[in-house]
Enzyme design. Sequence first.
Site, PDB file in Angstrom:
ATOM      1  N   LYS A 147      40.889  39.912  70.942  1.00  0.00           N
ATOM      2  CA  LYS A 147      40.369  38.994  71.967  1.00  0.00           C
ATOM      3  C   LYS A 147      41.144  37.692  71.940  1.00  0.00           C
ATOM      4  O   LYS A 147      41.557  37.180  72.980  1.00  0.00           O
ATOM      5  CB  LYS A 147      38.879  38.726  71.730  1.00  0.00           C
ATOM      6  CG  LYS A 147      37.978  39.873  72.140  1.00  0.00           C
ATOM      7  CD  LYS A 147      36.563  39.673  71.628  1.00  0.00           C
ATOM      8  CE  LYS A 147      35.772  40.965  71.792  1.00  0.00           C
ATOM      9  NZ  LYS A 147      34.486  40.950  71.098  1.00  0.00           N
ATOM     10  N   GLN A 174      30.111  37.809  68.268  1.00  0.00           N
ATOM     11  CA  GLN A 174      30.418  39.216  68.019  1.00  0.00           C
ATOM     12  C   GLN A 174      29.209  39.920  67.388  1.00  0.00           C
ATOM     13  O   GLN A 174      28.636  39.431  66.414  1.00  0.00           O
ATOM     14  CB  GLN A 174      31.644  39.320  67.095  1.00  0.00           C
ATOM     15  CG  GLN A 174      32.123  40.728  66.825  1.00  0.00           C
ATOM     16  CD  GLN A 174      32.679  41.432  68.054  1.00  0.00           C
ATOM     17  OE1 GLN A 174      33.237  40.814  68.955  1.00  0.00           O
ATOM     18  NE2 GLN A 174      32.516  42.743  68.096  1.00  0.00           N
ATOM     19  N   ASP A 213      29.431  37.478  77.745  1.00  0.00           N
ATOM     20  CA  ASP A 213      29.000  38.855  77.463  1.00  0.00           C
ATOM     21  C   ASP A 213      27.936  39.323  78.462  1.00  0.00           C
ATOM     22  O   ASP A 213      27.671  40.527  78.567  1.00  0.00           O
ATOM     23  CB  ASP A 213      28.376  38.930  76.066  1.00  0.00           C
ATOM     24  CG  ASP A 213      29.309  39.497  75.017  1.00  0.00           C
ATOM     25  OD1 ASP A 213      30.146  40.340  75.361  1.00  0.00           O
ATOM     26  OD2 ASP A 213      29.173  39.092  73.849  1.00  0.00           O
TER      27      ASP A 213
END
Length: 294
Positions: free
Chosen positions: A54, A98, A121
Site C-alpha cells: 500500500k 489494517q 476502507d
Amino acid sequence: MSATIIDGKAFAARVRGQVAEHVARLKAEHGITPGLAVVLVGEDPASQSYVRSKGKQTVEAGMNSFERKLPAETTEAELLAVVKELNEDPSVHGILVQLPLPGQMSSDLVINAIDPAKDVDGFHISNVGLLGTGQKSMVPCTPLGCLMLLRDHHGSLSGMNAVVIGRSNIVGKPMAQLLLGDSCTVTIAHSRTKDLPEVVRRADIVVAAVGRPEMVTGDWLKPGATVIDVGINRVEGRKGLVGDVDFASAVEVAGAITPVPGGVGPMTIACLLANTLTACCRANGLAEPEGLTA
Ligand code: GUN
C-alpha cells in the site's frame, strides 16, 4: 468454448494511472497532495506485506504515505489516540487501520472512531448506512474493484441476476449493495445456503468471496455467466495461490472470468488509492474523479 479472461492486473494499472494523473493535477492547480495513513498493529507477516504494498503504490501515485506501526501489545486507548490524531491532521485525507487487530481491541470500536470522511476502507457504520441507502459514501475497496471490472465488461448491469457467495462485512454485504445499486437482482448465499449449486446456476453474475479453495466448479455455472473470484487461498503444492473458483472447469462454461492471481487482487489497492483521492477532493470541495467512484 473458453471464457474471456478479465485482466484485473491491467485494469488496476489503468486505475492507478488515472489516480496519478488526478493527483498531479491537484498538485499543479491547487497545491494539494492527497495523503493516506495506514496503521498497523503487531507483526502479522501477511499484514506487513499488504501495508508495504500500500505504501509503495501510494507513493508511486504521487500521494503522501504515512505509516504508523504500533507494537502488538498496544492498548485500545493508545490506538484510539493515534486515530484521533490522524482525524485531526489536515494532511491526512484517508485512514486505514489494517485488520485483523490483536485480540485486546474491539475492531468495531476502533473503526467507528475514524472520521467517516477519511474512512477509505468504507467500514465505518456511517458509510455502511450511506451505501445501504444509496447515498454518497466511501465504498469498501475490494467490492468497488469488482464493480469496476463488471461495469467495464458489461456496460450496464441492469436486470442481471447476481449471486454473491459470502456475507462478510468487507466483501459480501457491500458487494450486494453495490450490485443492487446498479439494478441487479441480488442473492447473498453463504455456508448455510441450501442447494448452493442450484442457486449459483441461476446467476448471470457470480461473485465468489467465501475463502474456500476452488469451491465453485464449472458445473455450478450457467453457460456464459460472468465469474468474479475474490478468493485468495494459499494451497500446498504446484498451484500455490488459488481462488474460490475452480478455474480449469469454470473457464470452459463461463462467458468471462477473473483469474487468481491477476484478477480482483490488484484492484483492491488501486481502489484504495482511488478512495483516498476521492476523500481528498471532497475535503477540499473539488469535483470528484469520474469513473473512480461507485
Ligand atoms: N485486512 C484484509 N483486508 C483488509 C482491508 O480491506 N482493509 C483493512 N483495513 N484490513 C484488511
